[in-house]
Design a protein around this motif. Structure first.
Motif, PDB file in Angstrom:
ATOM      1  N   HIS A  35     -20.255  10.703 -24.257  1.00  0.00           N
ATOM      2  CA  HIS A  35     -20.943  11.999 -24.172  1.00  0.00           C
ATOM      3  C   HIS A  35     -19.930  13.119 -24.374  1.00  0.00           C
ATOM      4  O   HIS A  35     -18.797  13.025 -23.898  1.00  0.00           O
ATOM      5  N   ASN A 216     -32.038   4.323 -24.267  1.00  0.00           N
ATOM      6  CA  ASN A 216     -30.976   5.233 -24.674  1.00  0.00           C
ATOM      7  C   ASN A 216     -30.127   4.603 -25.783  1.00  0.00           C
ATOM      8  O   ASN A 216     -29.765   5.266 -26.755  1.00  0.00           O
ATOM      9  N   ARG A 220     -30.273   5.726 -29.849  1.00  0.00           N
ATOM     10  CA  ARG A 220     -29.055   6.156 -30.543  1.00  0.00           C
ATOM     11  C   ARG A 220     -28.717   5.259 -31.733  1.00  0.00           C
ATOM     12  O   ARG A 220     -28.253   5.729 -32.760  1.00  0.00           O
ATOM     13  N   HIS A 221     -28.929   3.936 -31.562  1.00  0.00           N
ATOM     14  CA  HIS A 221     -28.356   2.988 -32.517  1.00  0.00           C
ATOM     15  C   HIS A 221     -29.329   1.959 -33.073  1.00  0.00           C
ATOM     16  O   HIS A 221     -29.150   1.491 -34.193  1.00  0.00           O
ATOM     17  N   TRP A 262     -19.851   4.651 -29.245  1.00  0.00           N
ATOM     18  CA  TRP A 262     -20.795   5.689 -28.845  1.00  0.00           C
ATOM     19  C   TRP A 262     -22.065   5.098 -28.230  1.00  0.00           C
ATOM     20  O   TRP A 262     -23.169   5.587 -28.404  1.00  0.00           O
TER      21      TRP A 262
END
Length: 306
Positions: A35, A216, A220-221, A262
């Motif tokens: 973050h 989450n 993101r991925h 990340w």
């Protein structure tokens, strides 16, 4: 149990979650994880701002204790909007605790309702109350999502269509099934073994990351990264997690790996806060001589840090 106690425990759960270290890819005492817009102190500021909100959730439950528990949801949702506004004002627009406001808000409302009715405050009972409150919530949220233009779908709606995951709504509607099956058993066991709160929370997080469909990470991925994270958490657990030097070293390495990739398992982080809240409410109720609704061990006093 007093309503103020419920608010205290919810705030404690938020503070303990961010304080547990190391947490792979997540904000903790030594790192901002994967973050750039938040750090440890952002979370402390948010937790301080939200303390009164959780007592409000508990009060809503207590004041409507003569009504069916299913009636609580719209009132808790309204209070949740106010809590989110308070959070964003304190953090200057950073989303630190939106998921926890939803999950812990429901549980605080259930605890206030059950406490006023002199019912048990055991984890199973509180989770069953939340499941009753949230019955039909996911269907209402996603029933018509396929009819919406792709550009207007939220990230959660897109993930539902692609992967079938229902996120925090589904977890609540299930009565926090992932927590009951995986989080609480590990946390109770580690606390009984004498682990510090820090180590017990870190090991609980690993178990949750290993099984949770963490939205989450998905958001993101995608699924490949989620499967990678689950397999990596299982590898650390095989080495003993926080119980062993090898496991601790592997967890520290996993933190660096997740940061580099990340990856942030924020959904699982929310669930360790839920885990601690349920554990602590149940234990304090038992310590006060109140029924917890099942034959479980009273609260174990442990050091906060390792």
């Amino acid at each position: 149990m007093q309503l103020a106690d419920i608010g205290d425990i919810a705030q404690e759960a938020m503070i303990f979650e961010v304080s547990a270290t190391p947490k792979p890819g997540l904000v903790d005492r030594v790192s901002s994880g994967a973050h750039r817009d938040m750090d440890f102190f952002t979370f402390l500021t948010s937790a301080a701002a939200l303390r009164s909100s959780f007592e409000t959730f508990a009060r809503i439950g207590a004041e409507r204790a003569t009504e069916p528990v299913e009636n609580l949801l719209p009132f808790l949702q309204e209070a949740g909007i106010v809590a989110e506004q308070r959070m964003f004002a304190a953090t200057h627009g950073v989303n630190t605790h939106k998921g926890m406001i939803f999950s812990l808000g429901l549980l605080a409302g259930a605890a206030g309702w059950a406490s006023r009715r002199a019912e048990g405050l055991g984890a199973e009972h509180l989770c069953a109350l939340v499941a009753s409150m949230c019955h039909g919530l996911t269907d209402a949220a996603y029933r018509h999502v396929a009819d919406k233009p792709a550009a207007r779908r939220t990230k959660g709606e897109a993930m539902f269509l692609r992967y079938g995951v229902t996120g925090v709504r589904g977890e609540a509607e299930s009565g926090f099934l992932t927590v009951r099956q995986h989080g609480l058993p590990v946390y109770r066991r580690r606390r009984r073994e004498g682990a510090s709160v820090n180590d017990a929370l870190c090991d609980t997080l690993l178990h949750l990351v290993a099984v949770d469909m963490d939205t989450n990470i998905l958001g993101r991925h995608g699924m490949e990264a989620l499967r990678y994270a689950q397999a990596a958490a299982k590898s650390v657990l095989r080495l003993g997690g926080m119980r062993t030097p090898a496991g601790r070293h592997a967890l520290e390495a996993l933190d660096e790996d997740f940061i580099a990739r990340w990856i942030s398992p924020g959904g699982s982080a929310d669930l360790i806060a839920v885990t601690h809240f349920l554990y602590e409410v149940e234990c304090r109720a038992a310590g006060e001589g109140g029924a917890v609704g099942q034959a479980e061990s009273p609260c174990v006093t442990a050091a906060i840090s390792s």
